[in-house]
Design an enzyme around this catalytic site. Structure first.
Site: not given
Ligand SMILES: Cc1cc2nc3c(=O)[nH]c(=O)nc-3n(C[C@H](O)[C@H](O)[C@H](O)COP(=O)(O)O)c2cc1C
Length: 322
Positions: A106, A162
């Site tokens: 993104l 990120s």
């Molecule tokens: C669609 C999407 C958008 C994300 N946007 C951000 C973001 O803007 N900032 C951030 O620190 N992490 C972002 N993340 C990462 C998540 O906060 C998290 O660290 C990562 O998805 C791992 O956790 P999960 O396995 O529970 O999804 C994003 C993840 C996804 C899937």
């Protein structure tokens, strides 16, 4: 049958980004979670429980009241930047339904920090602490965003991890990071967490661990471990993105246990990455995480996952015995 099960076939037929924005709007109809609290003391204050929505789920911060009804102990909103960003070209999110993973590239589409502050004020009481995730391409941008948001939130998460914003890697170079951390420290009035990249291998994580050590030495409250895993992915317009979901869990455990071993007991570790069941969440608390954040599993399982985790006896016990 809960509302999410009815909505899921329609949501999964839509493009993932569209589905996410429809899902967020529908969330206000989700029933309120009523679970006994399992309180935990953190620098954000006493949380009703140690479960949180991770950064990126509510990128505008306009849906915090709906998210608080699901039962989370705190909410991370953003990532926000000093001025509005449109993010990377599409396609920039893809699902793998069999693995229950997402890949996103993104690149922080967000309305900018001023719009978030206004939106937060218009939402009234959210009911749980809100942490703003902030970032930027330069030290000046990061510090401007950080300074503006602090008076309005319980805490801040500094996102330098990120995989989709090239300049961020430069801010993690030791000299640049040392300077940035000093500047953030000088502006700090609220608990501040550093969101780090995931564990890849010992050599890579050694570098991350030295940033964490410096962060702790400067007196910051803790870290969030971790962000999504950088991978090549031809489905993304930019050719690469961040993987999230169950394959990250072992990496999250590795990061949490290494940081816990190397830091003082009062240093907080928010575990994030790959949590998709009550057992996953309680296993992270058991190895020393202070709180647990999730994102991708909520997309695949809906709000009932939050209820299951909060009602789980092991999760509640691990939370109480922290
Ligand atoms: C669609 C999407 C958008 C994300 N946007 C951000 C973001 O803007 N900032 C951030 O620190 N992490 C972002 N993340 C990462 C998540 O906060 C998290 O660290 C990562 O998805 C791992 O956790 P999960 O396995 O529970 O999804 C994003 C993840 C996804 C899937």
């Amino acid at each position: 049958m809960d509302g999410y099960r009815l909505a899921a076939p329609i949501l999964f037929a839509l493009d993932p980004e569209k589905a996410h924005s429809v899902g967020l709007r529908l969330m206000r109809f989700a029933s309120k979670t009523r679970t006994e609290p399992s309180p935990v003391e953190t620098s954000l204050g006493e949380l009703a429980n140690p479960l949180a929505i991770a950064a990126g789920y509510d990128k505008t911060g306009a849906h915090l009241r709906s998210l608080s009804r699901l039962g989370f102990g705190y909410l991370v909103a953003g990532t926000f930047t000093a001025s509005p960003w449109s993010g990377n070209p599409r396609p920039r999110v893809a699902r793998d339904r069999s693995e229950k993973t997402l890949v996103n590239a993104l690149g922080f589409p967000n309305p900018g920090i001023d719009a978030f502050v206004l939106s937060l004020a218009s939402q009234g009481q959210i009911g749980v602490p809100v942490v703003a995730s902030v970032s930027g391409k330069t030290e000046a941008e990061v510090v401007a965003c950080y300074s503006k948001v602090q008076p309005h939130v319980a805490g801040v998460e500094l996102n330098l991890s990120s995989p989709n914003t090239p300049g961020l890697k430069d801010l993690r170079e030791p000299a640049a990071f040392a300077e940035l951390a000093q500047a953030v420290k000088a502006a700090k009035v609220k608990p501040t967490y550093l969101k780090i990249p995931p564990y890849v291998d010992e050599a890579q994580f050694g570098g991350v661990a030295s940033l964490v050590r410096r962060w702790e030495d400067l007196g910051f409250e803790g870290v969030t471990a971790s962000n999504s895993l950088p991978i090549e992915d031809p489905r993304m317009a930019v050719g690469r993105g961040g993987l999230s979901g169950p394959p990250l869990l072992e990496r999250t455990k590795a990061a949490v246990s290494r940081i816990r071993r190397a830091s003082s007991l009062s240093f907080e570790v928010n575990a994030c990455g790959g949590v998709s069941s009550p057992a996953d969440a309680s296993s992270l608390l058991a190895i020393g995480a202070t709180t647990v954040q999730l994102f991708t599993a909520l997309v695949y399982q809906g709000p009932s996952l939050v209820r299951q985790i909060l009602a789980d006896p092991d999760f509640r016990l691990s939370s109480r015995t922290r």
